[in-house]
Design a protein around this motif. Structure first.
Motif, PDB file in Angstrom:
ATOM      1  N   ASN A   1     -20.197  45.027 -46.549  1.00  0.00           N
ATOM      2  CA  ASN A   1     -18.835  44.619 -46.239  1.00  0.00           C
ATOM      3  C   ASN A   1     -18.287  45.592 -45.209  1.00  0.00           C
ATOM      4  OD1 ASN A   1     -16.243  43.518 -46.357  1.00  0.00           O
ATOM      5  ND2 ASN A   1     -15.678  44.705 -48.174  1.00  0.00           N
TER       6      ASN A   1
ATOM      7  N   GLY B   1      -7.652  41.264 -41.585  1.00  0.00           N
ATOM      8  CA  GLY B   1      -8.530  41.804 -42.618  1.00  0.00           C
ATOM      9  C   GLY B   1      -9.236  43.061 -42.157  1.00  0.00           C
ATOM     10  N   ASP B   2      -9.312  44.047 -43.047  1.00  0.00           N
ATOM     11  CA  ASP B   2     -10.031  45.287 -42.723  1.00  0.00           C
ATOM     12  C   ASP B   2     -11.225  45.505 -43.641  1.00  0.00           C
ATOM     13  OD1 ASP B   2      -8.810  45.884 -45.108  1.00  0.00           O
ATOM     14  OD2 ASP B   2      -7.655  47.591 -44.361  1.00  0.00           O
ATOM     15  N   GLY B   3     -11.610  44.447 -44.352  1.00  0.00           N
ATOM     16  CA  GLY B   3     -12.709  44.530 -45.309  1.00  0.00           C
ATOM     17  C   GLY B   3     -12.242  44.651 -46.734  1.00  0.00           C
ATOM     18  N   SER B   4     -11.042  45.162 -46.958  1.00  0.00           N
ATOM     19  CA  SER B   4     -10.553  45.352 -48.326  1.00  0.00           C
ATOM     20  C   SER B   4     -10.375  44.022 -49.052  1.00  0.00           C
ATOM     21  CB  SER B   4      -9.245  46.137 -48.320  1.00  0.00           C
ATOM     22  OG  SER B   4      -8.246  45.474 -47.562  1.00  0.00           O
ATOM     23  N   GLY B   5     -10.060  42.968 -48.312  1.00  0.00           N
ATOM     24  CA  GLY B   5      -9.898  41.665 -48.942  1.00  0.00           C
ATOM     25  C   GLY B   5     -11.194  41.068 -49.458  1.00  0.00           C
ATOM     26  N   ASN B   6     -12.322  41.630 -49.051  1.00  0.00           N
ATOM     27  CA  ASN B   6     -13.628  41.130 -49.502  1.00  0.00           C
ATOM     28  C   ASN B   6     -14.230  41.969 -50.628  1.00  0.00           C
ATOM     29  OD1 ASN B   6     -13.982  38.849 -47.890  1.00  0.00           O
ATOM     30  ND2 ASN B   6     -14.794  40.038 -46.178  1.00  0.00           N
TER      31      ASN B   6
ATOM     32  N   SER C   1     -14.772  39.751 -42.151  1.00  0.00           N
ATOM     33  CA  SER C   1     -13.367  39.493 -42.466  1.00  0.00           C
ATOM     34  C   SER C   1     -12.685  38.670 -41.380  1.00  0.00           C
ATOM     35  CB  SER C   1     -12.615  40.813 -42.629  1.00  0.00           C
ATOM     36  OG  SER C   1     -13.105  41.543 -43.729  1.00  0.00           O
TER      37      SER C   1
ATOM     38  N   GLY D   1     -13.104  35.102 -39.250  1.00  0.00           N
ATOM     39  CA  GLY D   1     -14.391  35.790 -39.350  1.00  0.00           C
ATOM     40  C   GLY D   1     -15.547  34.809 -39.322  1.00  0.00           C
TER      41      GLY D   1
ATOM     42  N   ARG E   1     -10.029  48.238 -37.132  1.00  0.00           N
ATOM     43  CA  ARG E   1      -9.539  48.029 -38.495  1.00  0.00           C
ATOM     44  C   ARG E   1     -10.155  49.068 -39.444  1.00  0.00           C
ATOM     45  NH1 ARG E   1      -9.217  41.628 -38.437  1.00  0.00           N
ATOM     46  NH2 ARG E   1      -9.759  41.270 -36.267  1.00  0.00           N
TER      47      ARG E   1
ATOM     48  N   SER F   1      -7.297  31.630 -49.736  1.00  0.00           N
ATOM     49  CA  SER F   1      -7.853  32.849 -50.344  1.00  0.00           C
ATOM     50  C   SER F   1      -8.456  32.453 -51.676  1.00  0.00           C
ATOM     51  CB  SER F   1      -6.758  33.915 -50.532  1.00  0.00           C
ATOM     52  OG  SER F   1      -6.202  34.304 -49.302  1.00  0.00           O
TER      53      SER F   1
END
Length: 271
Positions: A55, A35-40, A31, A98, A61, A255
């Motif tokens: 992920n 970003g904390d991974g949720s966006g992926n 990320s 990232g 985060r 995005s």
């Protein structure tokens, strides 16, 4: 998509959390800023049709721990610990800052990676950028040192081209509180980006085939200057990489549509 939650322990004892899905060759998603991974998650769902996707939440985060003082080398170690949970071949994808972290980690000696792809790494080749970047770094560090997370986040928005009106709107938006909670990691991403420009010497140390992607939204007449600048930076990156390749996603912004991005990544990694 069925996900399995997991944790690994980095070299300094920090716990790094991740979600794993799919089957096939291993692919780690890195990320970017805030970003904390949720966006992926949606991207992971698309890619899990062909890959075992991991992920993870970078340190500081989501469900991952943290340790102080921060050093970008600790993030290299986090990535190494995460990658070791997957069988070879292993692929690496990083979006935004990232992508800088992924490339810096490999340049620093991270092994076991077959191919790398990055999307819109926010470097900038313009003449005035070094001064603006130094001012941004100084401002963020000062704000965070006195606990002014909102001020640090505002500086981030402004360096990415936000107007006064944009900042006012952001402060009342639903994402604001979550972004403020991650504002301390802006310093982490700044460290990953170094001087704000790609280092030719470090990129030359990356020997794996590497895809450097951007979208075309930065070409629009109303696009922020920092978006348009990423094309020139991407060209410089691809030229410096030992086995760099350029790619452009038509109609995509910073995005991108997960399905469009996943198709490009699948073509590259599986090709």
């Amino acid at each position: 998509m069925t996900c399995t939650e997991g944790r690994v322990t980095s070299q300094d004892g920090t716990t790094i959390a991740y979600e794993q899905s799919g089957s096939g060759p291993g692919l780690v998603l890195v990320s970017g800023a805030l970003g904390d991974g949720s966006g992926n998650v949606r991207l992971a769902a698309e890619l899990s049709r062909r890959f075992t996707v991991l992920n993870y939440a970078r340190r500081g985060r989501g469900g991952s721990g943290d340790s102080f003082p921060y050093a970008v080398e600790r993030e290299f170690e986090d990535l190494a610990a995460v990658i070791q949970t997957l069988d070879e071949p292993r692929y690496l994808y990083g979006g935004c800052s990232g992508g800088a972290l992924a490339l810096e980690a490999v340049a620093a000696g991270l092994t076991g990676i077959a191919k790398i792809a990055v999307y819109e790494v926010p470097y900038n080749m313009s003449a005035e950028w070094p001064r603006r970047w130094r001012d941004y770094l100084d401002g963020v560090q000062t704000a965070l040192a006195v606990g002014e997370r909102s001020a640090a986040l505002e500086l981030f928005l402004r360096v990415t081209g936000a107007s006064d009106e944009d900042v006012v709107a952001a402060r009342s938006a639903s994402f604001w509180d979550g972004a403020v909670s991650l504002a301390h990691t802006l310093a982490y991403d700044a460290a990953c980006l170094g001087s704000g420009r790609p280092s030719s010497a470090r990129l030359a140390a990356v020997r794996q085939p590497t895809l450097v992607l951007t979208g075309t939204a930065g070409h629009a007449p109303d696009a922020a200057p920092w978006m348009a600048a990423m094309d020139g930076a991407a060209e410089a990156m691809a030229a410096s990489l030992s086995r760099g390749r350029r790619g452009v996603l038509e109609g995509q912004g910073h995005s991108p549509d997960p399905a469009v991005l996943a198709a490009a990544l699948t073509d590259f990694f599986a090709g």
